[in-house]
Write a protein that holds these residues in place. Structure first.
Motif, PDB file in Angstrom:
ATOM      1  N   TRP A  67       0.834  -1.208   0.000  1.00 13.43           N
ATOM      2  CA  TRP A  67       0.000   0.000   0.000  1.00 13.43           C
ATOM      3  C   TRP A  67       0.873   1.264   0.000  1.00 13.43           C
ATOM      4  CZ3 TRP A  67      -3.882   3.216  -0.437  1.00 13.43           C
ATOM      5  CH2 TRP A  67      -3.925   4.359   0.350  1.00 13.43           C
ATOM      6  N   TYR A  70       2.611   1.801  -3.392  1.00 10.64           N
ATOM      7  CA  TYR A  70       1.651   2.410  -4.334  1.00 10.64           C
ATOM      8  C   TYR A  70       1.472   3.901  -4.031  1.00 10.64           C
ATOM      9  CZ  TYR A  70      -0.345  -2.093  -6.068  1.00 10.64           C
ATOM     10  OH  TYR A  70      -0.568  -3.312  -6.636  1.00 10.64           O
ATOM     11  N   ARG A 132       1.037 -10.661 -11.445  1.00 10.61           N
ATOM     12  CA  ARG A 132       1.178  -9.675 -10.365  1.00 10.61           C
ATOM     13  C   ARG A 132       2.640  -9.514  -9.972  1.00 10.61           C
ATOM     14  NH1 ARG A 132      -1.596  -7.615  -5.862  1.00 10.61           N
ATOM     15  NH2 ARG A 132      -3.226  -7.005  -7.317  1.00 10.61           N
ATOM     16  N   HIS A 178      -2.045  -3.320 -10.099  1.00  7.69           N
ATOM     17  CA  HIS A 178      -3.157  -3.607  -9.183  1.00  7.69           C
ATOM     18  C   HIS A 178      -4.202  -4.524  -9.818  1.00  7.69           C
ATOM     19  CE1 HIS A 178      -5.665  -3.003  -5.693  1.00  7.69           C
ATOM     20  NE2 HIS A 178      -6.689  -2.771  -6.497  1.00  7.69           N
TER      21      HIS A 178
END
Lengths: 259, 44
Positions: A67, A70, A132, A178
């Motif tokens: 998180w 990002y 991913r 994402h």
């Protein structure tokens, strides 16, 4: 004298080492407290997962680091875009972008490492060329390149211009990373909390610990960005003043002295 | 606790990296702050 390790004549003794402010101290203490809670709860208080067992405890640090990575890259992209559009004479946006990217690269590296350790326990392997994982690794390399470009020579405005263009383009990779689990068949699990159906399948304490991790790491990010952009400000001041001194000394030299 | 080694390694690497970066930032800040005048520190 700028660039000298001795005390600056204009600095008071109290100001030496003063990079922190009341705001950053409050943020720092809050981050330490929430982090301590995440460690205790993540390792000792939360229950085992029905399928993964204790391996789920890695989630409480893996998800918050991802998180923050990002968030850091979005801040870098946003600040860079603002700098390009506004063309502000001050370099604050460029410094925020640079500081945020430095932190983002570290947190992305931590995400990759913790993900590999988690993958070893749940998938039986440290690494697979899964969509991913591959896009995340590509994002990491992109921002390492961004930092390398920031380190190239030139004036601070030249640095800001070229790095802002790269950051404005690099941020477009984040949606790809994402949504890679949705766009392609992936070994990596899809979003547990922010799932499209909005149904959260997680124990209350597990969810609270995960949320605490996100808060703790976000506070740490905020503290680091504020401090590191101040470091970049001071470094630019030292370089500018050092250059001015060098030019003045050069102008004072008698003509032909270098012959 | 099962898988203790990997779990502890994850926590040590993650929090160790954060603490190291924070320590580095504080140390570098102190060093640079000695070389810059107060008027060039907008946050003071």
């Amino acid at each position: 004298m700028y660039g000298d390790n001795s005390m600056n004549n204009n600095s008071t003794p109290d100001a030496v080492g003063r990079v922190a402010t009341t705001a950053t101290r409050v943020i720092g203490v809050s981050a330490i407290v929430t982090m301590a809670w995440v460690i205790v709860s993540g390792l000792f208080l939360t229950p085992e997962d029905a399928i993964q067992g204790d391996a789920v405890r890695i989630m409480y640090v893996h998800v918050p680091t991802a998180w923050v990575a990002y968030l850091a890259f979005i801040v870098t992209g946003g600040a860079s875009l603002c700098w390009l559009l506004k063309k502000s004479p001050t370099l604050i946006l460029d410094r925020v972008a640079g500081a945020s990217a430095e932190i983002g690269v570290l947190f992305m590296a931590m995400t990759l490492i913790s993900g590999s350790l988690w993958g070893r326990l749940t998938w039986g392997t440290y690494w697979v060329w899964d969509p991913r994982l591959t896009t995340t690794a590509f994002l990491f390399v992109t921002y390492v390149g961004y930092l390398a470009v920031r380190g190239l020579g030139g004036s601070p405005h030249q640095r800001a211009q070229r790095s802002a263009i790269i950051a404005s383009l690099a941020v477009l990779e984040i949606p790809l990373v994402h949504f890679s689990v949705v766009l392609w068949r992936s070994l990596h699990q899809s979003a547990s909390v922010l799932s499209p159906d909005g149904d959260i399948k997680m124990d209350g304490l597990m969810l609270f610990t995960l949320f605490s991790g996100v808060v703790a790491f976000s506070l740490t990010f905020l503290w680091l960005v504020m401090h590191r952009q101040r470091l970049l400000t001071m470094r630019d001041v030292i370089e500018e003043k050092g250059l001015e001194v060098a030019i003045r000394e050069r102008q004072m030299e008698p003509e032909g002295s270098d012959l | 606790m099962n898988d203790l080694g990997s779990i502890v390694a994850t926590y040590v690497i993650t929090f160790g990296s954060i603490v190291s970066l924070v320590a580095l930032t504080i140390q570098r800040g102190r060093k640079l702050s000695r070389q810059v005048a107060d008027q060039d520190k907008p946050w003071i």
